[in-house]
Design a protein around this motif. Structure first.
Motif, PDB file in Angstrom:
ATOM      1  N   UNK A 198      41.861  52.354  32.797  1.00 42.03           N
ATOM      2  CA  UNK A 198      42.793  52.322  31.676  1.00 42.03           C
ATOM      3  C   UNK A 198      43.217  53.743  31.284  1.00 42.03           C
ATOM      4  N   UNK A 199      44.529  53.906  31.113  1.00 44.19           N
ATOM      5  CA  UNK A 199      45.052  55.201  30.699  1.00 44.19           C
ATOM      6  C   UNK A 199      44.522  55.551  29.321  1.00 44.19           C
ATOM      7  N   UNK A 200      44.054  56.789  29.168  1.00 41.52           N
ATOM      8  CA  UNK A 200      43.510  57.326  27.917  1.00 41.52           C
ATOM      9  C   UNK A 200      42.200  56.645  27.507  1.00 41.52           C
ATOM     10  N   UNK A 201      41.582  55.907  28.421  1.00 45.78           N
ATOM     11  CA  UNK A 201      40.293  55.303  28.125  1.00 45.78           C
ATOM     12  C   UNK A 201      39.153  56.255  28.446  1.00 45.78           C
ATOM     13  N   UNK A 202      37.932  55.909  28.067  1.00 42.59           N
ATOM     14  CA  UNK A 202      36.783  56.799  28.301  1.00 42.59           C
ATOM     15  C   UNK A 202      36.558  57.155  29.764  1.00 42.59           C
ATOM     16  N   UNK A 203      36.922  56.242  30.678  1.00 42.40           N
ATOM     17  CA  UNK A 203      36.642  56.473  32.102  1.00 42.40           C
ATOM     18  C   UNK A 203      37.722  57.278  32.810  1.00 42.40           C
ATOM     19  N   UNK A 204      38.861  57.495  32.159  1.00 40.21           N
ATOM     20  CA  UNK A 204      39.965  58.194  32.830  1.00 40.21           C
ATOM     21  C   UNK A 204      39.533  59.603  33.233  1.00 40.21           C
ATOM     22  N   UNK A 205      39.771  59.935  34.504  1.00 40.63           N
ATOM     23  CA  UNK A 205      39.426  61.248  35.019  1.00 40.63           C
ATOM     24  C   UNK A 205      37.990  61.365  35.503  1.00 40.63           C
ATOM     25  N   UNK A 206      37.179  60.358  35.191  1.00 39.96           N
ATOM     26  CA  UNK A 206      35.761  60.377  35.607  1.00 39.96           C
ATOM     27  C   UNK A 206      35.479  59.312  36.660  1.00 39.96           C
TER      28      UNK A 206
ATOM     29  N   UNK B 155      34.541  45.179  20.569  1.00 40.35           N
ATOM     30  CA  UNK B 155      33.367  45.327  21.421  1.00 40.35           C
ATOM     31  C   UNK B 155      33.441  46.644  22.198  1.00 40.35           C
ATOM     32  N   UNK B 156      32.304  47.082  22.722  1.00 38.68           N
ATOM     33  CA  UNK B 156      32.243  48.339  23.449  1.00 38.68           C
ATOM     34  C   UNK B 156      32.862  48.192  24.842  1.00 38.68           C
ATOM     35  N   UNK B 157      33.703  49.153  25.210  1.00 40.13           N
ATOM     36  CA  UNK B 157      34.322  49.172  26.540  1.00 40.13           C
ATOM     37  C   UNK B 157      34.376  50.614  27.035  1.00 40.13           C
ATOM     38  N   UNK B 158      34.596  50.756  28.356  1.00 44.29           N
ATOM     39  CA  UNK B 158      34.800  52.095  28.911  1.00 44.29           C
ATOM     40  C   UNK B 158      36.170  52.226  29.561  1.00 44.29           C
ATOM     41  N   UNK B 159      36.956  51.145  29.531  1.00 39.40           N
ATOM     42  CA  UNK B 159      38.327  51.229  30.018  1.00 39.40           C
ATOM     43  C   UNK B 159      38.481  51.105  31.519  1.00 39.40           C
ATOM     44  N   UNK B 160      37.688  50.216  32.143  1.00 39.16           N
ATOM     45  CA  UNK B 160      37.876  49.956  33.571  1.00 39.16           C
ATOM     46  C   UNK B 160      37.951  48.450  33.803  1.00 39.16           C
ATOM     47  N   UNK B 161      38.529  48.077  34.938  1.00 39.80           N
ATOM     48  CA  UNK B 161      38.511  46.704  35.405  1.00 39.80           C
ATOM     49  C   UNK B 161      37.710  46.678  36.697  1.00 39.80           C
ATOM     50  N   UNK B 162      36.591  45.953  36.690  1.00 38.69           N
ATOM     51  CA  UNK B 162      35.757  45.865  37.891  1.00 38.69           C
ATOM     52  C   UNK B 162      36.209  44.690  38.755  1.00 38.69           C
ATOM     53  N   UNK B 163      36.050  44.822  40.054  1.00 37.71           N
ATOM     54  CA  UNK B 163      36.431  43.764  40.979  1.00 37.71           C
ATOM     55  C   UNK B 163      35.529  43.796  42.209  1.00 37.71           C
ATOM     56  N   UNK B 164      35.588  42.718  43.001  1.00 40.99           N
ATOM     57  CA  UNK B 164      34.798  42.638  44.225  1.00 40.99           C
ATOM     58  C   UNK B 164      35.603  43.217  45.381  1.00 40.99           C
ATOM     59  N   UNK B 165      34.939  44.008  46.203  1.00 42.16           N
ATOM     60  CA  UNK B 165      35.550  44.535  47.425  1.00 42.16           C
ATOM     61  C   UNK B 165      34.696  44.078  48.610  1.00 42.16           C
ATOM     62  N   UNK B 166      35.351  43.808  49.735  1.00 38.31           N
ATOM     63  CA  UNK B 166      34.640  43.309  50.905  1.00 38.31           C
ATOM     64  C   UNK B 166      34.699  44.314  52.049  1.00 38.31           C
ATOM     65  N   UNK B 167      33.635  44.364  52.812  1.00 37.03           N
ATOM     66  CA  UNK B 167      33.601  45.159  54.030  1.00 37.03           C
ATOM     67  C   UNK B 167      33.407  44.200  55.204  1.00 37.03           C
ATOM     68  N   UNK B 168      34.415  44.135  56.064  1.00 41.79           N
ATOM     69  CA  UNK B 168      34.404  43.170  57.159  1.00 41.79           C
ATOM     70  C   UNK B 168      33.773  43.773  58.410  1.00 41.79           C
ATOM     71  N   UNK B 169      33.171  42.935  59.246  1.00 38.56           N
ATOM     72  CA  UNK B 169      32.498  43.456  60.443  1.00 38.56           C
ATOM     73  C   UNK B 169      33.447  43.986  61.505  1.00 38.56           C
ATOM     74  N   UNK B 170      34.727  43.705  61.388  1.00 33.65           N
ATOM     75  CA  UNK B 170      35.754  44.236  62.284  1.00 33.65           C
ATOM     76  C   UNK B 170      37.087  44.170  61.544  1.00 33.65           C
ATOM     77  N   UNK B 171      38.060  44.992  61.936  1.00 32.13           N
ATOM     78  CA  UNK B 171      39.333  45.047  61.199  1.00 32.13           C
ATOM     79  C   UNK B 171      40.143  43.757  61.336  1.00 32.13           C
TER      80      UNK B 171
END
Length: 362
Positions: free
Chosen positions: A147-155, A227-243
């Protein structure tokens, strides 16, 4: 001028005025019509739709076509004669404008949302297909956006892998929000991460990332509820055994997931899943292979039959609507999940058509 003639003339003029008003004044409706279909086993714009590297693939025949719906743009204003024609035409559907563009959504916003859904459907299609084949897929929680201007921006940055929050392991995106909201606004929270750069380098080298960093952020209060937030959206990422790459432009939304998964299963296994038949279908898919409903099912049936399909894989939740108006020569096959879709195609290949799950109206 006789009174009767004057009355007829006035009525004619009123009718002409009403017709002109119908032509020039817009009505709050949009139109859906059959869109193009694409064989996931074939090519689009001169290159394979499904591209698999560093893994043995097998020849395929027949069709596993994904289907689409063409819609009028958000800025298009339909007039009354167009709406009436759409209502009586069999190959189009007229729906309230807000059905396609709710809350005043612009065409640009809708296109962006559809692109994001399409991208996510491709990832889930890959995960589901490899799961069907018993092939491992590594998953991890990453920073999806900051999130722009959120606590996590730049970190924190998009693509950073979140390993822990306050020393507690993170396995699902919701774990991040649960652990952060245990704090009060203006309190510190510690993230253990693998930077996006290190994660990408490890994936390219075919190894697990080992270098982690600890980052401390000070929470802030959310606009909704405080509520407390740090200004990010978490998501699942996958690593496949071949492209695996899915190449298909100018298509949006999540409804091609099932057909992408089936195409991948067909290419990665011996034998021929379609036995040379022309099969089309639709349906969202999640990582576990569950098939979900889609919109515009009647238009997709028409588009599939016009393209030459004989069988249509239909999400179970769309079955009643689809069965109410089946194009001549098209057989519907009800699908609950990827496993049942593969099983139905195997039965079809073996000629066991009486055992196929079917759709019924109502």
């Amino acid at each position: 001028m006789p009174r009767r003639t004057a009355t007829m003339l006035a009525s004619t003029l009123i009718l002409i005025a009403l017709l002109c008003a119908g032509v020039f004044f817009p009505v709050p409706y949009s139109e859906m019509s059959p869109g193009p279909t694409v064989n996931t086993l074939g090519e689009a714009r001169g290159e394979p739709v499904l591209q698999i590297s560093d893994r043995k693939t097998y020849p395929t025949t027949g069709h596993l076509n994904m289907t689409t719906v063409r819609v009028t743009g958000a800025d298009y204003r339909m007039n009354l004669p167009e709406a009436v024609y759409g209502w009586i035409a069999h190959d189009s559907v007229v729906v309230p404008h807000e059905t396609l563009y709710p809350d005043g959504k612009t065409e640009e916003q809708s296109t962006q949302e559809n692109a994001e859904e399409f991208s996510q459907s491709q990832e889930s299609a890959k995960v589901a297909a490899l799961g069907q084949l018993g092939l491992p897929v590594a998953t991890q929680v990453v920073v999806g956006s900051v999130q722009k201007d959120g606590p996590a921006e730049g970190t924190l940055h998009a693509g950073d892998v979140i390993k822990e929050v306050d020393g507690r392991p993170v396995r699902q995106p919701q774990d991040v929000s649960k652990l952060v909201t245990k704090h009060r606004p203006k309190q510190d929270v510690e993230f253990t991460i693998v930077t996006a750069k290190d994660a990408a380098a490890a994936e390219k080298a075919g190894r697990e990332p080992v270098d982690t960093e600890r980052v401390v952020l000070t929470t802030t209060a959310s606009e909704e509820g405080g509520r407390a937030i740090v200004g990010i959206q978490a998501m699942v990422d996958h690593t496949f055994p071949f492209p695996i790459d899915i190449k298909l432009a100018d298509v949006g939304g999540p409804s091609a997931g099932l057909m992408f998964s089936l195409g991948l299963v067909d290419k990665l296994t011996r034998g021929d899943l379609t036995d040379g038949k022309f099969i089309a279908g639709t349906g969202t898919i999640d990582d576990e292979g569950k098939v979900g409903p889609i919109g515009g099912i009647t238009m997709k049936l028409v588009g599939a039959r016009n393209a030459g399909a004989r069988y249509f894989l239909t999400p179970a939740d769309n079955c009643a609507t689809a069965a109410a108006d089946i194009p001549d020569g098209l057989t519907l096959i009800k699908v609950e999940n990827l496993k049942s879709a593969v099983s139905s195609l195997e039965k079809l290949r073996a000629g066991e058509t009486s055992g196929l799950p079917s759709c019924s109206a109502g």
